[in-house]
Design an enzyme around this catalytic site. Structure first.
Site, short mmCIF file in Angstrom:
data_model
loop_
_atom_site.label_atom_id
_atom_site.label_comp_id
_atom_site.label_asym_id
_atom_site.label_seq_id
_atom_site.Cartn_x
_atom_site.Cartn_y
_atom_site.Cartn_z
N ASP A 33 41.00 -46.61 14.25
CA ASP A 33 39.62 -46.29 13.85
C ASP A 33 39.55 -46.03 12.36
O ASP A 33 38.60 -46.43 11.69
CB ASP A 33 39.13 -45.05 14.60
N ALA A 34 40.56 -45.34 11.85
CA ALA A 34 40.55 -45.00 10.43
C ALA A 34 40.61 -46.27 9.57
O ALA A 34 39.88 -46.40 8.58
CB ALA A 34 41.72 -44.09 10.10
N TYR A 36 39.60 -49.18 10.45
CA TYR A 36 38.30 -49.85 10.61
C TYR A 36 37.27 -49.20 9.67
O TYR A 36 36.54 -49.88 8.96
CB TYR A 36 37.85 -49.74 12.06
N SER A 82 12.57 -64.84 37.74
CA SER A 82 13.28 -63.81 38.52
C SER A 82 14.06 -64.48 39.64
O SER A 82 14.07 -65.69 39.74
CB SER A 82 12.32 -62.76 39.05
N LEU A 83 14.68 -63.67 40.45
CA LEU A 83 15.53 -64.22 41.50
C LEU A 83 15.00 -63.83 42.87
O LEU A 83 14.54 -62.71 43.06
CB LEU A 83 16.94 -63.64 41.37
N GLU A 116 28.71 -64.47 40.40
CA GLU A 116 29.07 -63.40 39.47
C GLU A 116 28.32 -62.13 39.85
O GLU A 116 27.59 -62.10 40.83
CB GLU A 116 28.75 -63.80 38.04
N LYS A 118 25.67 -59.03 39.82
CA LYS A 118 24.28 -58.80 39.45
C LYS A 118 24.23 -57.44 38.76
O LYS A 118 24.29 -56.40 39.40
CB LYS A 118 23.37 -58.82 40.67
N ASP A 120 22.93 -54.25 36.92
CA ASP A 120 21.69 -53.51 37.12
C ASP A 120 21.28 -52.85 35.81
O ASP A 120 21.56 -51.68 35.56
CB ASP A 120 21.92 -52.45 38.21
N ARG A 139 12.13 -58.63 28.63
CA ARG A 139 11.57 -59.65 29.51
C ARG A 139 10.04 -59.66 29.45
O ARG A 139 9.42 -60.71 29.47
CB ARG A 139 12.04 -59.39 30.94
N GLU A 176 21.96 -58.84 30.29
CA GLU A 176 21.51 -57.55 30.79
C GLU A 176 22.09 -56.45 29.90
O GLU A 176 23.30 -56.45 29.65
CB GLU A 176 22.07 -57.43 32.21
N TYR A 228 24.75 -64.08 30.67
CA TYR A 228 24.95 -65.01 31.78
C TYR A 228 23.99 -66.18 31.80
O TYR A 228 24.06 -67.02 32.69
CB TYR A 228 24.81 -64.26 33.11
N LYS A 292 24.68 -69.03 42.04
CA LYS A 292 23.93 -70.07 41.32
C LYS A 292 24.56 -71.43 41.58
O LYS A 292 25.79 -71.53 41.62
CB LYS A 292 24.01 -69.82 39.80
N LYS A 316 22.20 -59.25 47.69
CA LYS A 316 22.22 -57.81 47.41
C LYS A 316 23.15 -57.05 48.35
O LYS A 316 23.37 -57.47 49.48
CB LYS A 316 20.80 -57.25 47.59
N CYS A 410 -6.43 -30.79 52.99
CA CYS A 410 -5.73 -31.35 51.84
C CYS A 410 -5.08 -30.22 51.05
O CYS A 410 -5.75 -29.24 50.71
CB CYS A 410 -6.72 -32.11 50.96
N CYS A 413 -7.25 -30.11 47.49
CA CYS A 413 -8.68 -29.77 47.39
C CYS A 413 -9.20 -29.08 48.64
O CYS A 413 -10.38 -28.71 48.71
CB CYS A 413 -9.50 -31.01 47.08
N CYS A 428 -6.81 -37.42 52.89
CA CYS A 428 -7.77 -36.43 52.44
C CYS A 428 -9.13 -37.12 52.41
O CYS A 428 -9.25 -38.22 51.89
CB CYS A 428 -7.38 -35.94 51.05
N CYS A 433 -11.34 -35.26 45.25
CA CYS A 433 -10.05 -34.58 45.20
C CYS A 433 -9.35 -34.92 43.88
O CYS A 433 -9.20 -36.10 43.54
CB CYS A 433 -9.21 -35.06 46.38
S1 IVH Z 1 20.53 -65.14 36.41
C1 IVH Z 1 16.02 -66.69 37.09
N1 IVH Z 1 22.58 -63.58 36.56
O1 IVH Z 1 18.47 -59.92 37.79
C2 IVH Z 1 16.67 -65.52 36.51
N2 IVH Z 1 20.44 -62.59 36.51
O2 IVH Z 1 16.49 -59.96 39.88
C3 IVH Z 1 18.07 -65.89 36.31
N3 IVH Z 1 20.45 -60.15 36.55
O3 IVH Z 1 15.85 -61.14 35.83
C4 IVH Z 1 18.87 -64.74 36.14
N4 IVH Z 1 22.64 -59.92 36.62
O4 IVH Z 1 17.63 -59.69 34.69
C5 IVH Z 1 21.26 -63.65 36.51
N5 IVH Z 1 24.51 -62.32 36.65
C6 IVH Z 1 23.19 -62.39 36.60
C7 IVH Z 1 22.37 -61.24 36.59
C8 IVH Z 1 20.99 -61.39 36.55
C9 IVH Z 1 21.48 -59.30 36.59
C10 IVH Z 1 19.04 -59.77 36.53
C11 IVH Z 1 18.18 -60.58 35.60
C12 IVH Z 1 17.09 -61.14 36.47
C13 IVH Z 1 17.12 -60.21 37.62
C14 IVH Z 1 16.54 -60.86 38.83
#
Ligand code: IVH
Length: 669
Positions: A33-34, A36, A82-83, A116, A118, A120, A139, A176, A228, A292, A316, A410, A413, A428, A433
């Site tokens: 670190d030093a 750097y 989205s997925l 891969e 997901k 969060d 987004r 993410e 990703y 995918k 999920k 209620c 109220c 209610c 209210c």
């Molecule tokens: S692919 C069409 N890959 O999950 C969107 N998304 O529920 C393609 N997410 O909006 C996204 N890990 O923000 C992809 N390995 C991953 C992900 C991922 C998390 C999120 C992403 C997306 C949301 C959908």
């Protein structure tokens, strides 16, 4: 001198970026670190002496400049979709079957899936021009996000410059932003010790940090990111997802190590189960795996439905469960007067968050599960939803637990509570209210409704409790002087809120419709209603039969809309509101519009119009945009690098237009 300074600045910049990558991406520092810090300080000093020599991607620029007043809006090159979810094995196999069908492949043939984690966190879109990071956006609504470039640059695992001598001309990289669990815990401890509010879970903490107007706060949080995905691009092409992610890694991005190409759905299932075993030992939160189509031509051919690609799915994990004790049961009053019993539980950790309350839904649920105060119970939480009590652990019952009954009046109220036959919910009965009013206001000012920034729960409480707002219209009549009388308001904060309220006076029509909080009317329904009726006045007059004609509106929603406007109080409230705000009406589509009844598919990059501009133009002229080509497609609008959709159009004999052709079709040529 300045020549050697130039060379040294270049050398130091490259070295520091390299060490950032080793430390933050690879987890393998090469220097102390030093050492750097010495390099960093030397670069800072040289840049101060020769500011004109500072490179645009200098690591000293990660610190962020002045705090912003607000985030600018930034349009994504391609929408962020989205997925769709699969929650069970069966749903995974059904997805696999669907994909086979869409690709016209025999079910016997195994598809190649890229799997891969997901992650969060908070999704982000980075734009790189000639290899340099030029912007980062949240987004947002999928089309337009908030420009959080200053904050994102402070994340040292994110490359400011792609590690390649021949970068693509332009590329959008998606990923993410996360806060590791350990750092989340530490942050919450610090927040507590400073008397500041704690975050509910690591995702909220990451989102809160990225959405700071003051980049120095984001810089102080140990955020990281995994990447990703790709949005729009120029000058690169990939054949497979796996190849693309390997390239991301080579460019210097952090990419999940747990990624694999799986042949067929059974191999995907195996991957999913392996990750499930590892889940608790990962340093960050995941909520599933993402599956995918690996071949990008397949992915493209599969198209998208309701803003989700057909060739991808989020598989999920079931919600996490934990046991705790119910210390008390309280009753909350919602927007529509619904009384919800809520268990106050002994705080317990669950999926990266501390749970203090869990919903009991309604009296029937309490009776069915025989839940009593003092019971040891199992609670669970799936993603963002409110934690719930799943069941009582009867073996732990001592006998002194107390039964619970919802009150007949209620709790706020004191008006009588009514439960309609056939309904599980007790409500209610008063329209006056204040608990309901507060909830109605909260809904009205939400991000997807009137979007009044800075008007949170606390301030609504103050406004209502001090009698300043007795119905929604009064929100638009508050003055700065009113606010200054309230606790916690100073000159600037009052002005900001007044400005934010003033800015909400001409919302898009759908925002107001959604904001009314009509039961069963979500944002998507509100959009459809706005498009079909074109004005609030017409919507108020609408009949059930007419409503049923609107896209995606079923009997329950139609009834709910009619019922809402049949109440004089609701009408009156809306009329007062409409005297103070003026919704913007969407452009009308007449039957004679150039593209009425026509379905178009966009593919490739058009020279002047972005994809969403082209979509808007088509929709304004009565046409519909679809993501996949079929024999029902009337036109395919093809731009540069158009792929399989163009081929399919040619094969089916669908008419093909370029941008000019599209514009002349709608009389703008
Ligand atoms: S692919 C069409 N890959 O999950 C969107 N998304 O529920 C393609 N997410 O909006 C996204 N890990 O923000 C992809 N390995 C991953 C992900 C991922 C998390 C999120 C992403 C997306 C949301 C959908």
């Amino acid at each position: 001198m300045s020549k050697t300074a130039k060379a040294r600045i270049h050398e130091l910049t490259e070295q520091i970026l390299h060490h950032d990558h080793c430390y933050y991406v690879l987890d393998q520092p090469e220097i102390s670190d030093a050492a750097y810090d010495r390099l960093f300080r030397e670069l800072q000093e040289l840049e101060e002496a020769y500011p004109q020599l500072r490179l645009p991607y200098s690591p000293t620029q990660r610190v962020g400049g002045k705090p912003l007043d607000e985030f600018a809006k930034l349009k994504h090159g391609l929408p962020m979709l989205s997925l769709a979810n699969a929650l069970t094995e069966e749903e995974l196999f059904a997805f696999d079957e669907r994909v086979h069908r869409f690709l016209d492949l025999s079910p016997k043939e195994n598809l190649e899936y890229f799997c891969e984690l997901k992650f969060d966190g908070l999704s982000i879109n980075l734009q790189y021009q000639d290899g340099l990071l030029i912007s980062a956006a949240t987004r947002g609504d999928g089309e337009v996000g908030e420009d959080v470039t200053q904050n994102i640059k402070t994340i040292r695992s994110i490359p400011l410059k792609l590690d390649t001598p021949s970068p693509p001309r332009f590329i959008e990289i998606r990923g993410e932003i996360l806060l590791p669990i350990k750092d989340f815990d530490q942050l919450n401890e610090e927040q507590l010790s400073r008397g500041q509010k704690t975050f509910a879970n690591p995702r909220n903490a990451a989102a809160g940090s990225v959405r700071q107007l003051d980049a120095s706060i984001a810089a102080s949080r140990p955020l990281t990111g995994f990447f990703y995905g790709m949005g729009s691009s120029q000058g690169v092409k990939f054949a497979r997802m796996s190849e693309f992610e390997d390239q991301l890694e080579a460019w210097g991005f952090r990419v999940g190590k747990n990624r694999r190409v799986c042949e067929g759905a059974s191999a995907v299932l195996k991957f999913y189960r392996e990750i499930e075993k590892k889940r608790d030992s990962l340093p960050f939160e995941i909520d599933g795996v993402v599956v995918k189509l690996n071949r990008l031509d397949h992915l493209d051919r599969a198209g998208a439905v309701s803003r989700s690609p057909r060739g991808m799915i989020a598989f999920k994990y079931p919600p996490r469960q934990e046991s705790t004790t119910i210390e008390d049961i309280i009753v909350q009053v919602g927007r529509t007067g619904a009384l919800t019993p809520v268990a106050i539980v002994k705080p317990v950790r669950l999926g990266g968050a501390t749970i203090r309350r869990a919903t009991l839904h309604n009296q029937d649920e309490i009776d069915r599960k025989d839940i009593r105060i003092g019971d040891r119970v199992l609670i669970q939480r799936a993603g963002d939803v409110i934690p719930e009590v799943v069941q009582v652990i009867f073996e732990s019952r001592k006998g002194n637990e107390k039964k619970f009954k919802l009150p007949n009046a209620c709790p706020v109220c004191e008006s009588p509570v009514e439960r309609k036959p056939g309904e599980a919910v007790a409500r209610c009965t008063s329209r006056n209210c204040i608990a309901q009013l507060k909830e109605r206001l909260r809904h009205l000012v939400m991000k997807d409704a009137l979007n009044i920034e800075g008007l949170g729960e606390k301030i609504i409480e103050q406004l209502v409790d001090n009698g300043l707002v007795r119905h929604p219209a009064e929100l638009f009549q508050i003055t700065k002087t009113d606010l200054l009388e309230l606790e916690g308001f100073a000159d600037k904060s009052s002005q900001n809120l007044i400005d934010a309220i003033a800015n909400a006076r001409s919302p898009e029509l759908y925002r107001l419709i959604f904001g009314l909080g009509i039961r069963h009317v979500g944002e998507a329904t509100a959009k459809n209603l706005a498009r079909s009726f074109g004005s609030m006045e017409r919507l108020i007059q609408s009949q059930e039969a007419e409503l049923l004609e609107v896209d995606e509106i079923g009997p329950e929603m139609a009834r709910s809309v009619v019922e809402y406007f049949s109440h004089p109080e609701n009408r009156h409230e809306l009329e007062s509101l409409l005297k103070l705000i003026r919704p913007i009406v969407p452009k009308k589509v007449s039957a004679g519009s150039a593209l009425a009844g026509k379905t178009l598919v966009l593919t490739g990059t058009l020279p002047n119009l972005s994809r969403s501009d082209a979509t808007r133009l088509i929709e304004e002229n009565g046409g519909k945009v679809s993501s996949s080509v079929s024999k029902n497609t009337h036109y395919v609008v093809a731009g540069e690098e158009a792929g399989s959709k163009l081929e399919k159009a040619q094969a089916l004999g669908v008419e093909i237009l370029d941008e000019k052709g599209l514009l002349s079709l709608i009389g703008r040529g």
